[in-house]
Motif scaffolding. Structure first.
Motif, PDB file in Angstrom:
ATOM      1  N   SER A 176     -53.714  74.738  25.553  1.00  0.00           N
ATOM      2  CA  SER A 176     -54.233  74.501  26.899  1.00  0.00           C
ATOM      3  C   SER A 176     -54.172  73.011  27.202  1.00  0.00           C
ATOM      4  O   SER A 176     -54.519  72.178  26.369  1.00  0.00           O
ATOM      5  CB  SER A 176     -55.672  74.980  26.998  1.00  0.00           C
ATOM      6  OG  SER A 176     -55.749  76.343  26.717  1.00  0.00           O
ATOM      7  N   LYS A 177     -53.733  72.693  28.400  1.00  0.00           N
ATOM      8  CA  LYS A 177     -53.591  71.293  28.791  1.00  0.00           C
ATOM      9  C   LYS A 177     -54.236  71.051  30.139  1.00  0.00           C
ATOM     10  O   LYS A 177     -54.353  71.945  30.962  1.00  0.00           O
ATOM     11  CB  LYS A 177     -52.117  70.888  28.845  1.00  0.00           C
ATOM     12  CG  LYS A 177     -51.430  70.915  27.504  1.00  0.00           C
ATOM     13  CD  LYS A 177     -50.007  70.453  27.609  1.00  0.00           C
ATOM     14  CE  LYS A 177     -49.359  70.522  26.241  1.00  0.00           C
ATOM     15  NZ  LYS A 177     -47.978  70.060  26.264  1.00  0.00           N
ATOM     16  N   VAL A 178     -54.635  69.797  30.361  1.00  0.00           N
ATOM     17  CA  VAL A 178     -55.205  69.348  31.623  1.00  0.00           C
ATOM     18  C   VAL A 178     -54.447  68.083  32.003  1.00  0.00           C
ATOM     19  O   VAL A 178     -54.078  67.284  31.139  1.00  0.00           O
ATOM     20  CB  VAL A 178     -56.707  69.043  31.464  1.00  0.00           C
ATOM     21  CG1 VAL A 178     -57.278  68.440  32.728  1.00  0.00           C
ATOM     22  CG2 VAL A 178     -57.469  70.277  31.075  1.00  0.00           C
ATOM     23  N   THR A 179     -54.218  67.867  33.284  1.00  0.00           N
ATOM     24  CA  THR A 179     -53.540  66.651  33.728  1.00  0.00           C
ATOM     25  C   THR A 179     -54.589  65.587  34.036  1.00  0.00           C
ATOM     26  O   THR A 179     -55.496  65.798  34.838  1.00  0.00           O
ATOM     27  CB  THR A 179     -52.687  66.931  34.985  1.00  0.00           C
ATOM     28  OG1 THR A 179     -51.777  67.979  34.673  1.00  0.00           O
ATOM     29  CG2 THR A 179     -51.929  65.705  35.404  1.00  0.00           C
ATOM     30  N   VAL A 180     -54.461  64.439  33.358  1.00  0.00           N
ATOM     31  CA  VAL A 180     -55.365  63.314  33.572  1.00  0.00           C
ATOM     32  C   VAL A 180     -54.511  62.111  33.928  1.00  0.00           C
ATOM     33  O   VAL A 180     -53.685  61.662  33.134  1.00  0.00           O
ATOM     34  CB  VAL A 180     -56.196  63.015  32.300  1.00  0.00           C
ATOM     35  CG1 VAL A 180     -57.088  61.813  32.520  1.00  0.00           C
ATOM     36  CG2 VAL A 180     -57.002  64.228  31.896  1.00  0.00           C
ATOM     37  N   ALA A 196     -50.268  64.986  30.867  1.00  0.00           N
ATOM     38  CA  ALA A 196     -50.803  66.230  30.323  1.00  0.00           C
ATOM     39  C   ALA A 196     -51.554  65.921  29.027  1.00  0.00           C
ATOM     40  O   ALA A 196     -51.006  65.314  28.114  1.00  0.00           O
ATOM     41  CB  ALA A 196     -49.678  67.213  30.055  1.00  0.00           C
ATOM     42  N   ARG A 240     -54.105  67.637  26.017  1.00  0.00           N
ATOM     43  CA  ARG A 240     -54.617  68.881  25.450  1.00  0.00           C
ATOM     44  C   ARG A 240     -56.139  68.892  25.512  1.00  0.00           C
ATOM     45  O   ARG A 240     -56.795  67.864  25.331  1.00  0.00           O
ATOM     46  CB  ARG A 240     -54.168  69.014  23.998  1.00  0.00           C
ATOM     47  CG  ARG A 240     -52.696  69.271  23.877  1.00  0.00           C
ATOM     48  CD  ARG A 240     -52.210  69.254  22.472  1.00  0.00           C
ATOM     49  NE  ARG A 240     -52.941  70.177  21.621  1.00  0.00           N
ATOM     50  CZ  ARG A 240     -52.696  70.343  20.340  1.00  0.00           C
ATOM     51  NH1 ARG A 240     -51.753  69.643  19.756  1.00  0.00           N
ATOM     52  NH2 ARG A 240     -53.386  71.201  19.627  1.00  0.00           N
ATOM     53  N   LEU A 241     -56.708  70.063  25.765  1.00  0.00           N
ATOM     54  CA  LEU A 241     -58.165  70.193  25.810  1.00  0.00           C
ATOM     55  C   LEU A 241     -58.784  69.843  24.468  1.00  0.00           C
ATOM     56  O   LEU A 241     -59.887  69.290  24.406  1.00  0.00           O
ATOM     57  CB  LEU A 241     -58.552  71.613  26.223  1.00  0.00           C
ATOM     58  CG  LEU A 241     -58.287  71.970  27.686  1.00  0.00           C
ATOM     59  CD1 LEU A 241     -58.669  73.411  27.948  1.00  0.00           C
ATOM     60  CD2 LEU A 241     -59.051  71.051  28.606  1.00  0.00           C
TER      61      LEU A 241
END
Length: 84
Positions: free
Chosen positions: A12-16, A20, A22-23
């Protein structure tokens, strides 16, 4: 009969800020910040009884050593599981 193959699972990844992340990385970062805050907040001295001697150390030293030993043990356990 043909077997169904699932596509490889991606973490799972989030864009910051356009990257990208990873959580898991974010979670580890939060735990590191909390550990540093906890260690910095506990600065008093404590007496620790080893098998024979009793030593007096600042609590932050004891917590830091405990954290480092736990990280080393976790590293070796994770490495052993990865070999299986």
């Amino acid at each position: 009969m043909a077997e169904k193959t699932l596509p490889p699972h991606e973490p799972s990844k989030v864009t910051v800020k356009g990257r990208a992340v990873r959580l898991r990385t974010i979670g580890i970062g939060i735990l590191v910040v909390l550990a540093i805050w906890f260690i910095a907040a506990n600065t008093g001295s404590v007496s620790i009884r080893l098998w024979i001697p009793t030593v007096t150390l600042p609590l932050w030293v004891v917590l830091t050593v405990t954290l480092l030993v736990g990280m080393v043990i976790g590293f070796f356990v994770a490495r052993r599981r990865a070999k299986r």
